[in-house]
Every structure is written in C-alpha cells, then in structure tokens.
Design a protein around this motif. Structure first.
Motif, PDB file in Angstrom:
ATOM      1  N   GLU A  20      74.549  34.889  51.853  1.00 44.52           N
ATOM      2  CA  GLU A  20      74.672  33.710  50.994  1.00 44.52           C
ATOM      3  C   GLU A  20      73.694  33.794  49.820  1.00 44.52           C
ATOM      4  O   GLU A  20      74.037  33.447  48.690  1.00 44.52           O
ATOM      5  CB  GLU A  20      74.418  32.443  51.819  1.00 44.52           C
ATOM      6  CG  GLU A  20      74.802  31.166  51.117  1.00 44.52           C
ATOM      7  CD  GLU A  20      76.283  31.081  50.792  1.00 44.52           C
ATOM      8  OE1 GLU A  20      76.600  30.510  49.722  1.00 44.52           O
ATOM      9  OE2 GLU A  20      77.119  31.574  51.573  1.00 44.52           O
ATOM     10  N   VAL A  21      72.481  34.269  50.095  1.00 47.37           N
ATOM     11  CA  VAL A  21      71.495  34.465  49.026  1.00 47.37           C
ATOM     12  C   VAL A  21      72.012  35.504  48.030  1.00 47.37           C
ATOM     13  O   VAL A  21      71.908  35.323  46.810  1.00 47.37           O
ATOM     14  CB  VAL A  21      70.126  34.895  49.620  1.00 47.37           C
ATOM     15  CG1 VAL A  21      69.169  35.327  48.532  1.00 47.37           C
ATOM     16  CG2 VAL A  21      69.537  33.770  50.447  1.00 47.37           C
ATOM     17  N   GLU A  22      72.595  36.586  48.553  1.00 49.27           N
ATOM     18  CA  GLU A  22      73.172  37.639  47.698  1.00 49.27           C
ATOM     19  C   GLU A  22      74.295  37.070  46.832  1.00 49.27           C
ATOM     20  O   GLU A  22      74.410  37.394  45.656  1.00 49.27           O
ATOM     21  CB  GLU A  22      73.736  38.775  48.558  1.00 49.27           C
ATOM     22  CG  GLU A  22      72.721  39.779  49.003  1.00 49.27           C
ATOM     23  CD  GLU A  22      72.339  40.736  47.894  1.00 49.27           C
ATOM     24  OE1 GLU A  22      73.218  41.411  47.319  1.00 49.27           O
ATOM     25  OE2 GLU A  22      71.150  40.803  47.584  1.00 49.27           O
ATOM     26  N   LYS A  23      75.126  36.223  47.422  1.00 49.58           N
ATOM     27  CA  LYS A  23      76.253  35.633  46.702  1.00 49.58           C
ATOM     28  C   LYS A  23      75.759  34.756  45.553  1.00 49.58           C
ATOM     29  O   LYS A  23      76.271  34.830  44.433  1.00 49.58           O
ATOM     30  CB  LYS A  23      77.109  34.813  47.665  1.00 49.58           C
ATOM     31  CG  LYS A  23      78.335  34.220  47.040  1.00 49.58           C
ATOM     32  CD  LYS A  23      79.161  33.478  48.075  1.00 49.58           C
ATOM     33  CE  LYS A  23      80.382  32.850  47.442  1.00 49.58           C
ATOM     34  NZ  LYS A  23      81.173  32.097  48.425  1.00 49.58           N
ATOM     35  N   LYS A  24      74.731  33.955  45.819  1.00 50.80           N
ATOM     36  CA  LYS A  24      74.170  33.085  44.780  1.00 50.80           C
ATOM     37  C   LYS A  24      73.532  33.910  43.665  1.00 50.80           C
ATOM     38  O   LYS A  24      73.649  33.581  42.486  1.00 50.80           O
ATOM     39  CB  LYS A  24      73.164  32.111  45.381  1.00 50.80           C
ATOM     40  CG  LYS A  24      73.833  31.037  46.213  1.00 50.80           C
ATOM     41  CD  LYS A  24      72.833  30.115  46.868  1.00 50.80           C
ATOM     42  CE  LYS A  24      73.577  29.096  47.729  1.00 50.80           C
ATOM     43  NZ  LYS A  24      72.699  28.264  48.517  1.00 50.80           N
ATOM     44  N   ARG A  25      72.840  35.004  44.059  1.00 51.76           N
ATOM     45  CA  ARG A  25      72.252  35.892  43.058  1.00 51.76           C
ATOM     46  C   ARG A  25      73.332  36.463  42.151  1.00 51.76           C
ATOM     47  O   ARG A  25      73.222  36.445  40.932  1.00 51.76           O
ATOM     48  CB  ARG A  25      71.507  37.047  43.738  1.00 51.76           C
ATOM     49  CG  ARG A  25      70.933  38.072  42.745  1.00 51.76           C
ATOM     50  CD  ARG A  25      70.777  39.472  43.317  1.00 51.76           C
ATOM     51  NE  ARG A  25      71.923  40.013  43.995  1.00 51.76           N
ATOM     52  CZ  ARG A  25      72.916  40.684  43.399  1.00 51.76           C
ATOM     53  NH1 ARG A  25      72.931  40.839  42.096  1.00 51.76           N
ATOM     54  NH2 ARG A  25      73.913  41.186  44.110  1.00 51.76           N
ATOM     55  N   TYR A  26      74.414  36.932  42.757  1.00 51.11           N
ATOM     56  CA  TYR A  26      75.506  37.519  41.978  1.00 51.11           C
ATOM     57  C   TYR A  26      76.125  36.486  41.034  1.00 51.11           C
ATOM     58  O   TYR A  26      76.369  36.782  39.859  1.00 51.11           O
ATOM     59  CB  TYR A  26      76.583  38.083  42.911  1.00 51.11           C
ATOM     60  CG  TYR A  26      77.842  38.483  42.183  1.00 51.11           C
ATOM     61  CD1 TYR A  26      77.856  39.602  41.357  1.00 51.11           C
ATOM     62  CD2 TYR A  26      79.006  37.737  42.295  1.00 51.11           C
ATOM     63  CE1 TYR A  26      78.995  39.969  40.674  1.00 51.11           C
ATOM     64  CE2 TYR A  26      80.147  38.097  41.619  1.00 51.11           C
ATOM     65  CZ  TYR A  26      80.145  39.215  40.801  1.00 51.11           C
ATOM     66  OH  TYR A  26      81.279  39.575  40.118  1.00 51.11           O
ATOM     67  N   GLU A  27      76.364  35.286  41.547  1.00 52.54           N
ATOM     68  CA  GLU A  27      76.982  34.251  40.714  1.00 52.54           C
ATOM     69  C   GLU A  27      76.107  33.891  39.521  1.00 52.54           C
ATOM     70  O   GLU A  27      76.606  33.711  38.410  1.00 52.54           O
ATOM     71  CB  GLU A  27      77.294  33.016  41.556  1.00 52.54           C
ATOM     72  CG  GLU A  27      78.446  33.234  42.515  1.00 52.54           C
ATOM     73  CD  GLU A  27      78.644  32.096  43.494  1.00 52.54           C
ATOM     74  OE1 GLU A  27      77.796  31.167  43.543  1.00 52.54           O
ATOM     75  OE2 GLU A  27      79.650  32.141  44.232  1.00 52.54           O
ATOM     76  N   SER A  28      74.791  33.799  39.734  1.00 50.35           N
ATOM     77  CA  SER A  28      73.904  33.461  38.620  1.00 50.35           C
ATOM     78  C   SER A  28      73.824  34.614  37.616  1.00 50.35           C
ATOM     79  O   SER A  28      73.841  34.385  36.405  1.00 50.35           O
ATOM     80  CB  SER A  28      72.513  33.073  39.120  1.00 50.35           C
ATOM     81  OG  SER A  28      71.876  34.174  39.728  1.00 50.35           O
TER      82      SER A  28
END
Length: 99
Positions: free
Chosen positions: A82-90
């Motif tokens: 989930e942290v990786e997903k948020k990093r990618y989205e930002s």
C-alpha cells in the motif's frame, strides 16, 4: 479446360505490425505487490535452504510459501504494498504534471 474455369489466386492480405510504444525512461516505476515484496525478502533464504535449485523452482517454492501464510502474516506485506502504491501514485501525478 477453358480460361473461365482456371482458379485465380486470391490476393494476399499483409498485416501491418504495430510498433511497440517506447517507454519513457523518466516515468515512475510501478509499485510492487505484496507477493513481490515477500518474494524479494525471502528469495535468498530459499536459495540457501535448497542448494542447486533452478530459477523456476525458486519461484514455485516462494508461491507455495505465500499461499501457506495466514492473513495476519501477509498483512505486513500488504501494508508495504500500500505504501508502494501511494508512492507510485504521487510520483505519477508529479510526472504527469511536469510532462
């Protein structure tokens, strides 16, 4: 046999191959899934425990281990994903804004 009875060759249709779109090297990398995070952390351990194991067998062994984990054990990796997903989205939003 007369000329009107001779079969004629049908024209051959040639398909044009689509050129693959080139990836922008500056584009952000996708976030890893929970399973991939687990696999990256445990790959070396599986290789050490099973000397001479092939690449495919390592993946198979990791998949079996992943399936055997409980939801509580998987939760750590899901949180990291989930942290990786948020990093990618930002990073993607920033990338698209500056494009």
């Amino acid at each position: 046999m007369s000329d009107d009875q001779i079969p004629t060759a049908q024209p051959v249709k040639v398909k044009k191959l689509k050129q693959k779109k080139k990836k922008d090297p500056n584009a952000p990398k996708r976030g890893l899934s929970a399973y991939m995070i687990y696999a990256n952390e445990n790959r070396d351990r599986v290789r050490a425990e099973n000397e001479g194991i092939t690449f495919g067998q390592v993946g198979k062994k990791l998949g079996e281990e992943w399936k055997a984990l409980t939801e509580e054990q998987k939760q750590k990796y899901k949180d990291l994903a989930e942290v990786e997903k948020k990093r990618y989205e930002s990073e993607k939003a920033l990338y698209l804004a500056t494009k």
